[in-house]
Design a protein around this motif. Structure first.
Motif, PDB file in Angstrom:
ATOM      1  N   VAL A  62       0.899  -1.092   0.119  1.00 11.19           N
ATOM      2  CA  VAL A  62       0.112  -0.097  -0.015  1.00 11.19           C
ATOM      3  C   VAL A  62       0.865   1.422   0.022  1.00 11.19           C
ATOM      4  O   VAL A  62       1.698   1.358   0.919  1.00 11.19           O
ATOM      5  N   THR A  63       0.604   1.988  -0.859  1.00 12.48           N
ATOM      6  CA  THR A  63       1.560   3.373  -1.120  1.00 12.48           C
ATOM      7  C   THR A  63       0.722   4.665  -0.942  1.00 12.48           C
ATOM      8  O   THR A  63       1.393   5.721  -0.531  1.00 12.48           O
ATOM      9  N   ARG A  64      -0.647   4.524  -0.631  1.00  7.93           N
ATOM     10  CA  ARG A  64      -1.564   5.668  -0.403  1.00  7.93           C
ATOM     11  C   ARG A  64      -2.676   5.202   0.264  1.00  7.93           C
ATOM     12  O   ARG A  64      -3.536   4.364  -0.166  1.00  7.93           O
ATOM     13  N   ILE A  65      -3.068   5.848   1.498  1.00  7.73           N
ATOM     14  CA  ILE A  65      -4.299   5.607   2.288  1.00  7.73           C
ATOM     15  C   ILE A  65      -5.093   7.070   2.340  1.00  7.73           C
ATOM     16  O   ILE A  65      -4.451   8.158   2.753  1.00  7.73           O
ATOM     17  N   GLU A  66      -6.303   7.108   2.200  1.00  5.28           N
ATOM     18  CA  GLU A  66      -6.955   8.343   2.184  1.00  5.28           C
ATOM     19  C   GLU A  66      -8.337   7.872   3.105  1.00  5.28           C
ATOM     20  O   GLU A  66      -8.831   6.991   2.830  1.00  5.28           O
ATOM     21  N   PHE A  67      -8.421   8.728   4.135  1.00  5.49           N
ATOM     22  CA  PHE A  67      -9.634   8.548   5.093  1.00  5.49           C
ATOM     23  C   PHE A  67     -10.216  10.007   4.761  1.00  5.49           C
ATOM     24  O   PHE A  67      -9.683  11.088   4.906  1.00  5.49           O
ATOM     25  N   ARG A  68     -11.930   9.708   4.663  1.00  4.83           N
ATOM     26  CA  ARG A  68     -12.696  10.946   4.524  1.00  4.83           C
ATOM     27  C   ARG A  68     -13.858  10.283   5.454  1.00  4.83           C
ATOM     28  O   ARG A  68     -13.952   9.210   5.780  1.00  4.83           O
ATOM     29  N   ASP A  69     -14.885  11.294   5.952  1.00  4.10           N
ATOM     30  CA  ASP A  69     -15.836  10.719   6.635  1.00  4.10           C
ATOM     31  C   ASP A  69     -16.749   9.818   6.035  1.00  4.10           C
ATOM     32  O   ASP A  69     -17.203  10.051   4.944  1.00  4.10           O
ATOM     33  N   GLY A  70     -16.872   8.841   6.438  1.00  8.35           N
ATOM     34  CA  GLY A  70     -17.504   7.435   5.905  1.00  8.35           C
ATOM     35  C   GLY A  70     -16.820   6.905   4.588  1.00  8.35           C
ATOM     36  O   GLY A  70     -17.434   6.267   3.873  1.00  8.35           O
ATOM     37  N   TYR A  71     -15.548   7.227   4.080  1.00  9.30           N
ATOM     38  CA  TYR A  71     -14.986   6.760   3.253  1.00  9.30           C
ATOM     39  C   TYR A  71     -13.406   6.542   3.409  1.00  9.30           C
ATOM     40  O   TYR A  71     -12.660   7.132   4.094  1.00  9.30           O
ATOM     41  N   ILE A  72     -13.164   5.338   2.614  1.00  7.52           N
ATOM     42  CA  ILE A  72     -11.514   4.963   2.666  1.00  7.52           C
ATOM     43  C   ILE A  72     -11.226   4.502   1.379  1.00  7.52           C
ATOM     44  O   ILE A  72     -12.007   3.768   0.763  1.00  7.52           O
TER      45      ILE A  72
ATOM     46  N   LEU B 207      -7.626   2.858  -0.846  1.00  7.87           N
ATOM     47  CA  LEU B 207      -6.490   2.472  -0.702  1.00  7.87           C
ATOM     48  C   LEU B 207      -5.673   2.379  -2.344  1.00  7.87           C
ATOM     49  O   LEU B 207      -6.408   2.151  -3.143  1.00  7.87           O
ATOM     50  N   SER B 208      -4.231   2.749  -2.222  1.00 11.04           N
ATOM     51  CA  SER B 208      -3.744   2.711  -3.852  1.00 11.04           C
ATOM     52  C   SER B 208      -2.418   1.922  -3.301  1.00 11.04           C
ATOM     53  O   SER B 208      -1.678   2.127  -2.210  1.00 11.04           O
ATOM     54  N   GLY B 209      -1.907   1.072  -4.604  1.00  8.52           N
ATOM     55  CA  GLY B 209      -0.706   0.491  -4.339  1.00  8.52           C
ATOM     56  C   GLY B 209      -0.534  -0.656  -5.323  1.00  8.52           C
ATOM     57  O   GLY B 209      -0.981  -0.304  -6.495  1.00  8.52           O
ATOM     58  N   SER B 210       0.186  -1.803  -5.128  1.00  4.66           N
ATOM     59  CA  SER B 210       0.540  -2.817  -6.081  1.00  4.66           C
ATOM     60  C   SER B 210       0.257  -4.075  -5.222  1.00  4.66           C
ATOM     61  O   SER B 210       1.233  -4.449  -4.282  1.00  4.66           O
ATOM     62  N   GLU B 211      -0.401  -4.842  -5.664  1.00  3.92           N
ATOM     63  CA  GLU B 211      -0.562  -6.181  -4.884  1.00  3.92           C
ATOM     64  C   GLU B 211      -0.926  -6.112  -3.376  1.00  3.92           C
ATOM     65  O   GLU B 211       0.018  -6.771  -2.765  1.00  3.92           O
ATOM     66  N   MET B 212      -1.718  -5.423  -3.124  1.00  2.00           N
ATOM     67  CA  MET B 212      -1.953  -4.821  -1.758  1.00  2.00           C
ATOM     68  C   MET B 212      -2.517  -6.010  -0.992  1.00  2.00           C
ATOM     69  O   MET B 212      -3.479  -6.889  -1.396  1.00  2.00           O
ATOM     70  N   THR B 213      -2.231  -6.193   0.374  1.00  2.00           N
ATOM     71  CA  THR B 213      -2.905  -7.077   1.251  1.00  2.00           C
ATOM     72  C   THR B 213      -3.260  -5.891   2.433  1.00  2.00           C
ATOM     73  O   THR B 213      -2.272  -5.159   2.888  1.00  2.00           O
ATOM     74  N   TYR B 214      -4.171  -5.920   2.966  1.00  2.00           N
ATOM     75  CA  TYR B 214      -4.573  -5.182   4.010  1.00  2.00           C
ATOM     76  C   TYR B 214      -5.613  -5.447   4.933  1.00  2.00           C
ATOM     77  O   TYR B 214      -6.305  -6.437   4.657  1.00  2.00           O
ATOM     78  N   LYS B 215      -5.838  -4.719   6.022  1.00  2.00           N
ATOM     79  CA  LYS B 215      -6.802  -5.010   7.144  1.00  2.00           C
ATOM     80  C   LYS B 215      -7.414  -3.775   7.539  1.00  2.00           C
ATOM     81  O   LYS B 215      -6.538  -2.813   8.013  1.00  2.00           O
ATOM     82  N   ILE B 216      -8.621  -3.355   7.574  1.00  2.00           N
ATOM     83  CA  ILE B 216      -9.074  -2.086   7.864  1.00  2.00           C
ATOM     84  C   ILE B 216     -10.002  -2.300   8.935  1.00  2.00           C
ATOM     85  O   ILE B 216     -10.877  -3.147   9.154  1.00  2.00           O
TER      86      ILE B 216
END
Length: 240
Positions: free
Chosen positions: A173-183, A185-194
């Protein structure tokens, strides 16, 4: 008579001749010695010391009191705004965080945070818990927070309004954006836990896990309304 006069004249002439021929007695006066004056010692002049000029004093500049070196006044912490929130970033994460107002804070993998996004207090969280340890920064409240990073794995959390948003245990993951009620993610072959408390009941949060994509958005309300299971991610409701 005449003959006697002649003889007398002859006799006188002879005497005159003899007198003229006699060596003149040279009167030799004793040599006049030059008066021997007592030797007068040459006047002993006092040794002429080289004229000692008055010591030339170095031009005396006006004494200026040495001023203490200018030291930068310690930077006072900015005045704390009325509303502050906590954001968290994984320790030693090389990242830049930007809020909705365009203010940023930059942290290197071996340097502390710097930038015009003011930090009012700091802390640490998550050591000895089996998760990535986190740095906790108190900042002014904002409508959004975005983190751009080159570190993997990394983690980022933020409070917006009354909700909490967190991306943990993520790779690629190279970019994470949080807004009210919104997430997002950008990157390459990402694995994530939100994890998020947005749209959750009290003492509940939603857990979203996924893998294998380069960009994904989570408008939380739409995600929950559509299905708890997406094509590339899974949504679970958890209790705090």
């Amino acid at each position: 008579m005449k003959m006697n006069k002649s003889l007398l004249c002859l006799f006188l002439s002879l005497i005159l001749l003899l007198t003229a021929c006699a060596p003149a007695a040279v009167q030799t006066e004793p040599p006049t010695e030059a008066p021997t004056e007592a030797p007068t010692d040459a006047p002993t002049e006092a040794p002429t010391e080289a004229p000692t000029e008055a010591p030339t004093e170095a031009p005396t500049e006006e004494l200026t009191e040495a001023l203490p070196e200018e030291t930068e006044a310690p930077t006072e912490p900015p005045e704390r705004p009325e509303h502050t929130v906590k954001i968290q970033v994984s320790v030693n994460c090389d990242c830049t965080i930007t809020n909705a107002e365009g203010q940023t804070v930059r942290q290197g993998d071996d340097s502390g945070p710097e930038g015009d996004l003011a930090i009012y207090s700091t802390g640490l969280y998550g050591f000895c818990t089996g998760t990535l340890p986190m740095e906790v920064w108190e900042v002014a409240a904002s409508d959004s927070f975005t983190m751009e990073t080159t570190t993997s794995p990394s983690a980022f959390c933020a409070e917006i309004g009354d909700a909490f948003y967190a991306v943990t245990e993520c790779t690629g993951v190279t970019r994470i954006e949080f807004r009210d009620g919104y997430i997002k993610l950008s990157g390459s072959e990402m694995t994530y836990k939100i994890l998020t408390t947005s749209h959750a009941r009290e003492r509940q949060y939603f857990c979203i896990t996924g893998t294998g994509t380069t960009e994904i958005e989570f408008p939380i309300e739409d995600v929950l309304a559509a299905s708890p299971i997406g094509e590339t991610y899974r949504v679970e409701r958890c209790t705090v």
